[in-house]
Design an enzyme around this catalytic site. Structure first.
Site, PDB file in Angstrom:
ATOM      1  N   ALA A 196       0.835  -1.195   0.000  1.00  0.00           N
ATOM      2  CA  ALA A 196       0.000   0.000   0.000  1.00  0.00           C
ATOM      3  C   ALA A 196       0.871   1.246   0.000  1.00  0.00           C
ATOM      4  O   ALA A 196       1.863   1.330   0.724  1.00  0.00           O
ATOM      5  CB  ALA A 196      -0.922   0.008   1.220  1.00  0.00           C
ATOM      6  N   SER A 228       2.161  -2.317   4.351  1.00  0.00           N
ATOM      7  CA  SER A 228       2.283  -0.869   4.169  1.00  0.00           C
ATOM      8  C   SER A 228       3.644  -0.534   3.591  1.00  0.00           C
ATOM      9  O   SER A 228       4.618  -1.263   3.811  1.00  0.00           O
ATOM     10  CB  SER A 228       2.131  -0.153   5.513  1.00  0.00           C
ATOM     11  OG  SER A 228       3.292  -0.369   6.317  1.00  0.00           O
ATOM     12  N   ASP A 229       3.720   0.560   2.837  1.00  0.00           N
ATOM     13  CA  ASP A 229       5.032   1.126   2.584  1.00  0.00           C
ATOM     14  C   ASP A 229       5.586   1.562   3.938  1.00  0.00           C
ATOM     15  O   ASP A 229       4.835   1.791   4.899  1.00  0.00           O
ATOM     16  CB  ASP A 229       4.950   2.308   1.618  1.00  0.00           C
ATOM     17  CG  ASP A 229       6.250   2.513   0.849  1.00  0.00           C
ATOM     18  OD1 ASP A 229       7.302   2.056   1.327  1.00  0.00           O
ATOM     19  OD2 ASP A 229       6.209   3.153  -0.224  1.00  0.00           O
ATOM     20  N   TRP A 230       6.895   1.666   4.038  1.00  0.00           N
ATOM     21  CA  TRP A 230       7.540   1.827   5.340  1.00  0.00           C
ATOM     22  C   TRP A 230       7.140   3.153   5.994  1.00  0.00           C
ATOM     23  O   TRP A 230       7.376   4.217   5.433  1.00  0.00           O
ATOM     24  CB  TRP A 230       9.041   1.712   5.161  1.00  0.00           C
ATOM     25  CG  TRP A 230       9.566   0.312   5.353  1.00  0.00           C
ATOM     26  CD1 TRP A 230      10.656  -0.052   6.098  1.00  0.00           C
ATOM     27  CD2 TRP A 230       9.061  -0.909   4.810  1.00  0.00           C
ATOM     28  NE1 TRP A 230      10.838  -1.417   6.064  1.00  0.00           N
ATOM     29  CE2 TRP A 230       9.866  -1.976   5.280  1.00  0.00           C
ATOM     30  CE3 TRP A 230       7.972  -1.232   4.001  1.00  0.00           C
ATOM     31  CZ2 TRP A 230       9.645  -3.313   4.959  1.00  0.00           C
ATOM     32  CZ3 TRP A 230       7.750  -2.578   3.669  1.00  0.00           C
ATOM     33  CH2 TRP A 230       8.572  -3.586   4.148  1.00  0.00           C
ATOM     34  N   ALA A 232       4.046   4.057   6.494  1.00  0.00           N
ATOM     35  CA  ALA A 232       2.845   4.624   5.861  1.00  0.00           C
ATOM     36  C   ALA A 232       1.585   4.478   6.705  1.00  0.00           C
ATOM     37  O   ALA A 232       0.576   5.110   6.387  1.00  0.00           O
ATOM     38  CB  ALA A 232       2.617   3.979   4.497  1.00  0.00           C
TER      39      ALA A 232
END
Length: 811
Positions: A196, A228-230, A232
């Site tokens: 995401a 999640s993107d880191w 996010a």
């Protein structure tokens, strides 16, 4: 537990054995790159690593090398599904060698604007081409037992304000353009994971967005996990109830701090939590990290040979007066700084440390015919950043050729000392609260030539530089942008110039104290060097003289890590520095000038029609020099066809803006991005989508398609092509659809099929392609099929020169 109905019985049974605390720990991550192990149920730790241009592993430094694969723009220029499957298999092999189960890629956002900072990391401006290549990469990796996570879901097509930007996209455009490659990755590729994005879409941040449920899970049947993107994840309740399954990086995520209480209070449902856990357990089963499941052993593959072949196949020849392939040249001038360094990959999280990077100069020298001379001159310096120290010129305290590096905590306590070998000093601590806050580096340098030597460092914080114990720099360096990735991966640098004689020794030391918030425990600092240079005029004169004296001149130009990288978009399509002027001067000095463009995305080339040949090499991975030499000397054909449109000038680009206004980036162009927008605008680019020359010629000779198809029905078409040249070769047949007098607003034309073809000189070959019924669909609260006649064009580029047409009626 209604959330468990679609998962295997054994997964549901395992969930019933877990406490709420264990469930929360599993969905929160256990470190910068890993998930939580729960031995009680046989769940082992799973490690993730950045793709998609190589697999770095958990450690990011020069002592832990990885194959640097060709960038996405290079691989997509092959238009070759098999090439992407091979790269997926190489990624799986590399991943398992580093204990990695999950590759964070491929990147399947679109080339909405050529200014996009990560343009090089994404495949194409076309959703169909992107989806097909993504499916092939996924299969290559997952057939070898390693999970993929197509990213960044969704509309993360630029970098400016990427953490907070709200992409405003109408539903039809979302479905037909930006969601389409993700749908292909799930429905056809059966991806085991997805990532995401940071951004919001239509007012809702993606880690909380309804799009995580619908269409992803409900319509497409996605049973994988959504990471999640880191950093996010911004909420507990909203993200906890959404279709997000894993918050990274751990362990100090917002979920780890509040999700347990939210579940206990009932503000996040137990069904939602169990659904997340089920997806992670299913992932563990697939990658061999659960119970009796065993990680699949990837097939062995000659990675270097494949990288070389694919890189050559992705290089696009856009101009050729006949000078290529090279033959009979007894003296070859190779000009440009990029010829010596060769940019093999883009900046940011896609970066890997190569095993052995082959520069263009090295490749040309090794491949030049016996008796031919190859000489090099810089002409101009396009890159001015501090570089790695030549190892043979530096000595650490233990006598090794290296750098003494010490890392210190908040109170000045020594955390670790080590010897390092490159200028980019980075360490990551699993516990961010105990991470390093400062770093000291030192080495003894021995000059081997007289001249002005440059020493310095960089980072976001306070930098001090010492020469022989004397303080020469003490400065607090402030961020130039708001993106922490940009600050960490390409920090500003400071330096001091010192006149040294050959044989003279100096001790170079730096102290760096970070004062910006740590980005998931990562600390970076630069400890770099630049060798003496001649004057600008001397470098210029030497290059022009060399070009005049040689049979052929090869000028290698390109972008830099400060131009194309994660964390920021470009503000210009011009080559940095004086490279355009250098190309013009070399062409004036030698009409047999070949220009090699080492850029991951489009650049302006004002000299393009004056050059004898122009080759676009993208960022082609660590076999760059060998692949380029194969193409230049005719051992391989430049097989690439453009996956994105190249403009004459930035002002001509119909969809350009990547800068949000009041936090919003409005995709007002709708369906028409890339070649569709160019066709709608009536403007002519320098080189159109699908274009590329080879070393032979082709003619389309026959095209057959069914006269009638049912709405939504897949069907086959057959295309015959003749190699009309005197050399064996390959080409890409492309099928475009269009509809006149449609009752629905449509793009002028759109890609719906493609395949590579190969033939011997004079041979005619036929290829059968499957056209998806959805190629004719439009979205309006569901997929609709307009009855009537569509035109299919079999062509060699979107320009449709020499195309053959066939009408297909939907009824």
């Amino acid at each position: 537990m209604t959330a468990m109905k679609s998962f295997p019985r054994e997964i549901v049974d395992l969930i019933s054995k877990l406490s709420v605390e264990q469930k929360v720990s599993l969905v929160s991550g256990d470190g910068p790159w890993s998930t939580t192990a729960i031995p009680e149920i046989g769940l082992r730790r799973m490690v993730m690593s950045d793709g998609p241009s190589g697999v770095r592993g958990e450690v990011w430094d020069e002592r832990h090398k990885s194959f640097t694969l060709p960038s996405a723009t290079c691989t997509s220029a092959t238009w070759n599904r098999d090439a992407l499957t091979t790269l997926g298999a190489i990624s799986a092999l590399e991943a398992r060698s580093k204990g990695v189960s999950i590759v964070l890629g491929p990147t399947i956002n679109l080339h909405r604007s050529p200014l996009g900072g990560r343009h090089f990391e994404a495949f194409s401006e076309d959703p169909y081409l992107t989806g097909e290549l993504s499916v092939s990469y996924i299969k290559g990796a997952q057939d070898n037992g390693v999970a993929t996570t197509p990213k960044h879901y969704v509309a993360n097509d630029s970098e400016n304000e990427r953490f907070t930007v709200d992409a405003i996209v109408d539903e039809r455009t979302l479905r037909e353009v930006y969601l389409a490659p993700f749908e292909d990755s799930v429905v056809d590729g059966e991806a085991w994971g997805m990532m995401a994005a940071y951004n919001a879409v239509n007012g809702e941040t993606m880690t909380e967005n309804d799009l995580l449920r619908t269409p992803l899970q409900t319509e497409w049947g996605f049973d994988g996990f959504m990471v999640s993107d880191w950093t996010a994840v911004r909420s507990v309740e909203e993200a906890g109830n959404a279709g997000l399954d894993l918050a990274m990086p751990g362990p100090a995520t917002i979920w780890n701090e509040g999700l347990l209480a939210a579940v206990q209070a009932g503000t996040v449902s137990m069904d939602a939590l169990d659904d997340k856990v089920a997806r992670l357990l299913l992932l563990a089963q697939r990658v061999g990290a659960l119970g009796d499941s065993v990680a699949k052993t990837p097939a062995r593959i000659d990675a270097r040979a494949e990288i070389r072949t694919i890189a050559a196949q992705g290089m696009v020849l856009v101009e050729n007066s006949g000078v290529l392939p090279l033959a009979g040249a007894s003296s070859i001038a190779v000009i440009g700084q990029h010829a010596e360094i060769g940019r093999i990959g883009g900046g940011g999280s896609a970066t890997t440390i190569p095993y052995d990077s082959v520069s263009p100069l090295r490749g040309i020298r090794e491949a030049a015919p016996a008796g031919a001379t190859v000489a090099h001159a810089y002409g101009v310096y396009s890159v001015d950043a501090l570089e790695d120290y030549p190892l043979e010129q530096i000595t650490a305290s233990n006598g090794e050729h290296g750098i003494d590096v010490s890392w210190f905590g908040e109170e000045g306590n020594l955390l670790e000392s080590e010897v390092r070998y490159a200028n980019f000093l980075t360490r990551q601590w699993p516990d961010i609260s105990l991470a390093a806050k400062s770093v000291k580096a030192s080495t003894t340098f021995t000059a081997v030539v007289d001249g002005v030597h440059r020493f310095g460092g960089g980072g976001m914080g306070h930098l001090t530089v010492y020469i022989n114990g004397e303080q020469r720099i003490s400065e607090k360096i402030q961020p130039e942008g708001a993106d922490p990735a940009e600050a960490l991966l390409a920090p500003p640098q400071r330096y001091v110039d010192i006149e040294l004689a050959a044989g003279e020794q100096v001790v170079i030391s730096t102290e760096f104290v970070t004062d910006i918030p740590l980005f998931f425990g990562l600390v970076t600092s630069i400890f770099g060097y630049r060798a003496p240079r001649k004057s600008e005029q001397a470098e210029w004169d030497e290059a022009i003289a060399l070009a005049k004296a040689s049979d052929v001149a090869i000028v290698v130009v390109g972008t830099t890590a400060l131009v194309e990288s994660e964390g920021h978009d470009r503000d210009s399509l011009a080559l940095p520095g004086q490279q355009d002027a250098l190309v013009d001067a070399v062409i004036a000095a030698n009409p047999n000038t070949i220009v090699v463009v080492n850029a991951g995305s489009p650049v302006e080339m004002p000299w393009r029609t004056k050059a004898a040949a122009v080759v676009l090499t993208w960022f082609p991975g660590e076999e760059y020099g060998h692949a380029l030499a194969d193409v230049l000397f005719g051992h391989a054909e430049p097989g690439g066809r453009l996956p994105t449109t190249w403009p004459v000038a930035m002002a001509d680009v119909p969809v350009l803006d990547t800068t949000p206004k009041d936090g919003k980036l409005v995709y007002s162009e709708g369906l028409n991005i890339g070649y569709r927008a160019w066709a709608a605008s009536g403007k002519t680019p320098a080189y159109e989508f699908g274009y590329g020359l080879g070393y032979t010629t082709w003619e389309l000779v026959d095209f057959t398609a069914p006269a009638n198809v049912a709405p939504g029905e897949d069907f086959e078409v057959t295309v015959s092509m003749t190699n009309t040249g005197d050399r064996d070769g390959s080409d890409v047949v492309q099928i475009y659809a269009s509809r006149e007098n449609s009752t629905v607003t449509r793009p002028p034309l759109w890609l719906c099929g493609f395949d590579r073809v190969s033939a011997e000189a004079g041979e005619t070959v036929s290829v059968t392609l499957t056209i998806k019924g959805r190629a004719f669909a439009d979205w309006a609260s569901g997929w609709n099929y307009e009855v009537g006649t569509f035109t299919l064009s079999a062509a060699r580029s979107v320009k449709l020169d020499g195309a053959l047409n066939a009408d297909v009626t939907v009824n």
